[in-house]
Design a protein around this motif. Structure first.
Motif: not given
Length: 185
Positions: A28-48
């Motif tokens: 969800e975070a890395l596909t499509g258009t938009g800004q790059d997302v940090s690994l911390n943000e990915i972990a937060r979105k995954a709730e881990v």
């Protein structure tokens, strides 16, 4: 081909769920258009926690590799199909276009492929590209001074255009056609 599966031990159910949640959040975070997302943000979105993310994926490239594994294998299979179906230079040009579009599916993937940061995924793509390239060179259809890293860099340049404006793939297609013409022997 290189086998990307490195551990045959069964994963515990909560670990498997965490891994799937991380991959879903990364997709969800890395596909499509938009800004790059940090690994911390990915972990937060995954709730881990970030530690859980790093236990599954020691770095960003490992996460990209897992995220794109199925498409990477399909791209390698396409190389084999094209070898059997098309003339050498045409097969190489078509596959390079497929590679560029593959790279554009995930922010950060072009850079990871160009630098070789994807490990086993890069190796299988490198092998697929080499099989097409060597065949076209042996047929005298493609420049002999071209190598696989340069071919992948060219596809990466076109993928950057696709990433910047996915609705304007005509620019990337034009660039890929110009590259294919410039590679002719």
């Amino acid at each position: 081909m290189v086998d990307l599966v490195t551990d045959d031990r069964p994963m515990r159910s909560h670990a498997r769920r965490n891994r799937e949640r991380i991959i879903d959040a990364a997709r969800e975070a890395l596909t499509g258009t938009g800004q790059d997302v940090s690994l911390n943000e990915i972990a937060r979105k995954a709730e881990v926690g970030i530690g859980t993310l790093f236990r599954h994926f020691p770095n960003r490239d490992a996460l990209l590799e897992a995220l794109t594994y199925e498409r990477t294998m399909a791209l390698c299979a396409e190389a084999t199909r094209l070898i059997d179906a098309m003339e050498p230079a045409a097969a190489l040009a078509k596959w390079t276009r497929c590679l560029a579009y593959h790279m554009a599916t995930c922010r950060g993937l072009p850079a990871a492929l160009v630098t070789g940061g994807l490990g086993a995924s890069y190796q299988v793509l490198d092998q697929a590209a080499a099989s097409l390239l060597v065949r076209a060179q042996k047929a005298g259809e493609v420049r002999i001074d071209l190598d696989v890293p340069t071919l992948i860099s060219m596809a990466s340049a076109a993928s950057w255009l696709l990433e910047q404006d996915p609705d304007r793939n005509d620019r990337a297609d034009f660039m890929l056609a110009a590259i294919a013409e410039g590679l002719r022997a």
